[in-house]
Scaffold this motif. Structure first.
Motif, PDB file in Angstrom:
ATOM      1  N   ARG A 177       0.865  -1.244  -0.186  1.00  9.63           N
ATOM      2  CA  ARG A 177       0.032  -0.013  -0.001  1.00  9.63           C
ATOM      3  C   ARG A 177       0.718   1.327  -0.087  1.00  9.63           C
ATOM      4  N   GLU A 178       1.828   1.179   0.820  1.00  7.45           N
ATOM      5  CA  GLU A 178       2.912   2.556   0.845  1.00  7.45           C
ATOM      6  C   GLU A 178       3.817   2.612  -0.326  1.00  7.45           C
ATOM      7  N   ALA A 179       3.884   1.486  -1.012  1.00  5.69           N
ATOM      8  CA  ALA A 179       4.807   1.586  -2.165  1.00  5.69           C
ATOM      9  C   ALA A 179       4.183   1.853  -3.436  1.00  5.69           C
ATOM     10  N   ALA A 180       2.711   1.665  -3.596  1.00  7.36           N
ATOM     11  CA  ALA A 180       1.980   1.730  -4.837  1.00  7.36           C
ATOM     12  C   ALA A 180       2.139   3.137  -5.210  1.00  7.36           C
ATOM     13  N   PRO A 181       1.851   4.297  -4.462  1.00  3.02           N
ATOM     14  CA  PRO A 181       2.100   5.711  -5.181  1.00  3.02           C
ATOM     15  C   PRO A 181       3.258   5.944  -5.885  1.00  3.02           C
ATOM     16  N   GLU A 182       4.344   5.327  -4.936  1.00  2.87           N
ATOM     17  CA  GLU A 182       6.030   5.636  -5.679  1.00  2.87           C
ATOM     18  C   GLU A 182       5.952   4.774  -6.860  1.00  2.87           C
ATOM     19  N   LEU A 183       5.282   3.922  -7.001  1.00  2.00           N
ATOM     20  CA  LEU A 183       5.643   2.886  -8.200  1.00  2.00           C
ATOM     21  C   LEU A 183       4.529   3.210  -9.358  1.00  2.00           C
ATOM     22  N   GLY A 184       3.721   4.155  -9.120  1.00  2.00           N
ATOM     23  CA  GLY A 184       2.666   4.717  -9.995  1.00  2.00           C
ATOM     24  C   GLY A 184       1.282   4.151  -9.852  1.00  2.00           C
ATOM     25  N   TYR A 185       1.038   3.499  -9.024  1.00  2.00           N
ATOM     26  CA  TYR A 185      -0.209   2.803  -9.049  1.00  2.00           C
ATOM     27  C   TYR A 185      -1.206   3.684  -7.859  1.00  2.00           C
ATOM     28  N   GLU A 186      -2.394   3.570  -8.182  1.00  2.00           N
ATOM     29  CA  GLU A 186      -3.522   4.473  -7.352  1.00  2.00           C
ATOM     30  C   GLU A 186      -3.395   3.716  -5.976  1.00  2.00           C
ATOM     31  N   ASP A 187      -3.509   2.520  -5.872  1.00  2.00           N
ATOM     32  CA  ASP A 187      -3.548   1.678  -4.601  1.00  2.00           C
ATOM     33  C   ASP A 187      -2.959   0.117  -4.640  1.00  2.00           C
ATOM     34  N   ALA A 188      -3.245  -0.335  -3.540  1.00  2.00           N
ATOM     35  CA  ALA A 188      -2.507  -1.712  -3.255  1.00  2.00           C
ATOM     36  C   ALA A 188      -2.835  -2.818  -4.341  1.00  2.00           C
ATOM     37  N   ALA A 189      -4.264  -2.735  -4.657  1.00  2.00           N
ATOM     38  CA  ALA A 189      -4.941  -3.849  -5.571  1.00  2.00           C
ATOM     39  C   ALA A 189      -4.152  -3.458  -6.931  1.00  2.00           C
TER      40      ALA A 189
ATOM     41  N   GLN B  12      12.295  -1.109  -9.268  1.00  2.00           N
ATOM     42  CA  GLN B  12      11.007  -1.268  -8.652  1.00  2.00           C
ATOM     43  C   GLN B  12      11.228  -2.019  -7.374  1.00  2.00           C
ATOM     44  N   ILE B  13      12.242  -3.098  -7.676  1.00  2.00           N
ATOM     45  CA  ILE B  13      12.765  -3.724  -6.519  1.00  2.00           C
ATOM     46  C   ILE B  13      13.106  -2.768  -5.385  1.00  2.00           C
ATOM     47  N   ARG B  14      13.830  -2.002  -5.831  1.00  2.00           N
ATOM     48  CA  ARG B  14      14.238  -1.130  -4.456  1.00  2.00           C
ATOM     49  C   ARG B  14      13.400  -0.292  -3.851  1.00  2.00           C
ATOM     50  N   VAL B  15      12.447   0.167  -4.826  1.00  2.00           N
ATOM     51  CA  VAL B  15      11.299   0.711  -3.993  1.00  2.00           C
ATOM     52  C   VAL B  15      10.457  -0.188  -3.066  1.00  2.00           C
ATOM     53  N   LEU B  16      10.078  -1.447  -3.682  1.00  2.00           N
ATOM     54  CA  LEU B  16       9.463  -2.326  -2.658  1.00  2.00           C
ATOM     55  C   LEU B  16      10.267  -2.619  -1.350  1.00  2.00           C
ATOM     56  N   ALA B  17      11.716  -2.710  -1.751  1.00  2.00           N
ATOM     57  CA  ALA B  17      12.354  -3.105  -0.652  1.00  2.00           C
ATOM     58  C   ALA B  17      12.314  -2.003   0.560  1.00  2.00           C
ATOM     59  N   SER B  18      12.256  -0.746   0.150  1.00  2.00           N
ATOM     60  CA  SER B  18      12.323   0.333   0.951  1.00  2.00           C
ATOM     61  C   SER B  18      10.998   0.237   1.838  1.00  2.00           C
ATOM     62  N   HIS B  19       9.877  -0.485   1.447  1.00  2.10           N
ATOM     63  CA  HIS B  19       9.002  -0.337   2.399  1.00  2.10           C
ATOM     64  C   HIS B  19       8.600  -1.661   2.891  1.00  2.10           C
ATOM     65  N   LEU B  20       9.218  -2.812   2.382  1.00  6.02           N
ATOM     66  CA  LEU B  20       8.947  -4.056   2.947  1.00  6.02           C
ATOM     67  C   LEU B  20      10.150  -4.606   4.036  1.00  6.02           C
ATOM     68  N   THR B  21      11.093  -3.693   4.275  1.00  7.47           N
ATOM     69  CA  THR B  21      12.389  -4.347   4.722  1.00  7.47           C
ATOM     70  C   THR B  21      12.078  -3.733   6.373  1.00  7.47           C
ATOM     71  N   ILE B  22      12.825  -4.366   7.248  1.00  6.85           N
ATOM     72  CA  ILE B  22      12.681  -3.846   8.689  1.00  6.85           C
ATOM     73  C   ILE B  22      14.058  -3.254   9.120  1.00  6.85           C
ATOM     74  N   GLY B  23      14.092  -1.913   9.471  1.00 17.42           N
ATOM     75  CA  GLY B  23      15.580  -1.274   9.379  1.00 17.42           C
ATOM     76  C   GLY B  23      15.797  -0.936  11.179  1.00 17.42           C
ATOM     77  N   GLU B  24      15.699  -2.195  11.506  1.00 20.35           N
ATOM     78  CA  GLU B  24      16.098  -2.290  12.944  1.00 20.35           C
ATOM     79  C   GLU B  24      17.360  -2.403  13.496  1.00 20.35           C
ATOM     80  N   THR B  25      18.134  -1.541  13.825  1.00 20.85           N
ATOM     81  CA  THR B  25      19.699  -1.698  14.148  1.00 20.85           C
ATOM     82  C   THR B  25      20.185  -0.516  15.193  1.00 20.85           C
ATOM     83  N   TYR B  26      21.346  -0.875  15.739  1.00 22.02           N
ATOM     84  CA  TYR B  26      22.078   0.037  16.575  1.00 22.02           C
ATOM     85  C   TYR B  26      23.594  -0.284  16.950  1.00 22.02           C
ATOM     86  N   PHE B  27      23.938   0.736  17.488  1.00 24.42           N
ATOM     87  CA  PHE B  27      25.636   0.424  17.299  1.00 24.42           C
ATOM     88  C   PHE B  27      25.802  -0.664  18.535  1.00 24.42           C
TER      89      PHE B  27
END
Ligand SMILES: C[S@@+](CC[C@H](N)C(=O)[O-])C[C@H]1O[C@@H](n2cnc3c(N)ncnc32)[C@H](O)[C@@H]1O
Length: 499
Positions: free
Chosen positions: A38-50, A65-80
């Motif tokens: 749903r979050e990636a859809a507008p960035e990929l040029g689609y109106e909605d998730a469907a 497009q894979i990179r756009v999807l990755a930026s919405h589907l990956t988990i960025g949990e990390t620390y020093f």
């Protein structure tokens, strides 16, 4: 009926995401997948998730497009200094032992933070090395940090963090290695920042190990808190490729929850207080190869330009062409056997196979190239360099020999000689794109961003004229499209930071 069709679409979407990004979304994480799409859809040029799901299923996503999807589907949990026991094992045993073994010889260390997220892991290791090496300047330290998500990489390259990244970190960390910004955040000091280089690499799809992307001959690979998101088949494939990316005696660090004996069966598990690390224990190799059993031919009595060789096949192309091309019966079996050993990551055996039949291949580019790659992938730089020089002596006008010589020299820290070799490669073949790329990297890390931009622009120009999905010569399978993306990600993430 509608519901069944919808759930079939989502099942196919789940499979597509697993194939392209390696990410596994079991039914209990379906909500996460839906939210990401749903979050990636507008960035990929689609109106909605469907619409997005329908569009992606109709035409599988390209790398952008894979990179756009990755930026919405990956988990960025990390620390020093995440997972202290692992960091302590590195700080107290693994790195000191590597340093002791290398000190006084080839003083180099190669670390790869695979799935580095916003850089905390790579910088933690850089800081450890900074503390362990008072003579850091005399060492050739490479910290390659890669991730699939370009947004994380941008943050990593900028090196500015909020308090949350320091949870659990030792008190001295901020005081000694960070500068406060006006808005209460902290920026890593330039001395540490320039130790790591950040690039986009998809562990599920990209080619590695590769000399061209600095993902080979690693002493330590950290691949933590990412395997758990992959399908079981991909977990096995990635650990296999990371095994190939390590030198004999090199170490792999996974997170405790990922450290299954079965998954890491090809490694030796070594227990440390509160942590287990995995060592690649290859066969014990001799320290240096004996000199080749043949003498280079005398210089041919023709001007160099008339002796111009046909373009050198890449290692990947050489694998394929070996089956098809006709060659002397004595020569072919050893090359084909070495190629198959190389593919399996059995670099020492591949090199031995090639070396014993050296006399049969006095000017064979595929033979020399594979031998140099096999040696470099074991970290046997002096041997790799010696064979580059023998190759060049036997065939002065081959550009690949000069390029590979430069890659080895760079790893040894000889930038001046490496630069000359790269220029020679380009003189011999102005379209040798990896040499332009390497010159760009060299200029960038020497603090010459304008010169770097010029070399990268030349590389991009040449790449645009090439078939996008064809592997580049000498690249271990890196395609024109991927190299163009690497250059774009370097420009976007590092730009002028290294100056
Ligand atoms: C939870 S973070 C782990 C960060 C760090 N290694 C640590 O342990 O703190 C997971 C990272 O894996 C990255 N990732 C997910 N799939 C990937 C893939 N196919 N290739 C490369 N990186 C990937 C994500 O973008 C994210 O940055």
């Amino acid at each position: 009926l509608l519901n069944a069709a919808l759930s079939d679409e989502w099942a196919r979407m789940t499979a597509l995401i697993a194939e392209c990004l390696g990410l596994h979304f079991p039914p209990e994480r379906r909500n996460d997948l839906e939210r990401g799409i749903r979050e990636a859809a507008p960035e990929l040029g689609y109106e909605d998730a469907a619409a997005c799901v329908a569009g992606l299923l109709a035409a599988p996503p390209g790398n952008a497009q894979i990179r756009v999807l990755a930026s919405h589907l990956t988990i960025g949990e990390t620390y020093f200094f995440r997972d202290r026991p692992v960091m302590e094992a590195l700080a107290e045993t693994v790195l000191p032992e590597l340093i002791r073994a290398r000190r006084g010889g080839e003083q180099r260390l190669r670390i790869w933070s695979a799935a580095c997220c916003s850089g905390e892991e790579a910088y933690s290791v850089a800081i450890l090395l900074h503390r362990l090496l008072p003579d850091l300047r005399d060492w050739q330290v490479t910290i390659t940090a890669t991730d699939i998500n370009p947004r994380f990489l941008q943050k990593a390259a900028a090196g500015t963090y909020g308090e949350w990244s320091f949870r659990g970190a030792p008190a001295w960390l901020k005081q000694q290695y960070f500068e406060r910004t006006g808005d209460g955040r902290y920026t890593i000091v330039p001395e540490i920042r320039k130790m790591a280089s950040f690039t986009c690499l998809n562990l599920a799809k990209d080619a590695y190990p590769s000399l061209a992307t600095d993902t080979n001959a690693m002493d330590v690979v950290l691949c933590r808190n990412v395997l758990m998101y992959f399908t079981p088949a991909l977990m096995r494939e990635v650990t296999g490729k990371l095994h190939h990316a390590l030198v004999d005696g090199g170490w792999l660090a996974a997170s405790p929850s990922e450290s299954s004996a079965e998954l890491f069966a090809q490694f030796t598990g070594v227990n440390f207080p509160g942590a287990i690390l995995f060592r690649k224990d290859g066969a014990v190799r001799p320290a240096a190869l004996p000199p080749p059993a043949w003498t280079p031919r005398p210089e041919p009595f023709v001007p160099a330009a008339m002796d111009f060789p046909s373009p050198m096949p890449s290692v990947a192309q050489a694998f394929e062409s070996a089956v098809e091309t006709e060659a002397p019966v004595t020569a072919q079996p050893s090359l084909a056997a070495a190629q198959s050993l190389y593919r399996e990551g059995r670099y020492a055996e591949a090199a031995d196979t090639l070396r014993v039949s050296a006399a049969d291949h006095p000017r064979d580019g595929a033979f020399f190239s594979l031998l140099v790659h096999a040696l470099a992938n074991q970290g046997r730089l002096a041997d790799a360099l010696a064979w580059c020089e023998r190759w060049i002596a036997a065939d002065k006008v081959n550009c690949s020999g000069h390029y590979l010589r430069a890659v080895v020299l760079l790893e040894q820290g000889d930038r001046v000689e490496a630069r000359m070799s790269l220029q020679r490669a380009i003189y011999l073949d102005p379209e040798f794109v990896l040499a332009h790329y390497a010159l760009g990297n060299l200029a960038r890390s020497s603090g010459k961003p304008d010169e770097a931009d010029r070399h990268f622009a030349n590389a991009l120009l040449l790449l645009h004229g090439r078939p996008p999905d064809e592997p580049l010569p000498e690249s271990d399978g890196l395609t024109a499209r991927r190299l163009a993306e690497f250059i774009a990600s370097l420009t976007a993430t590092q730009g002028r930071h290294d100056s």
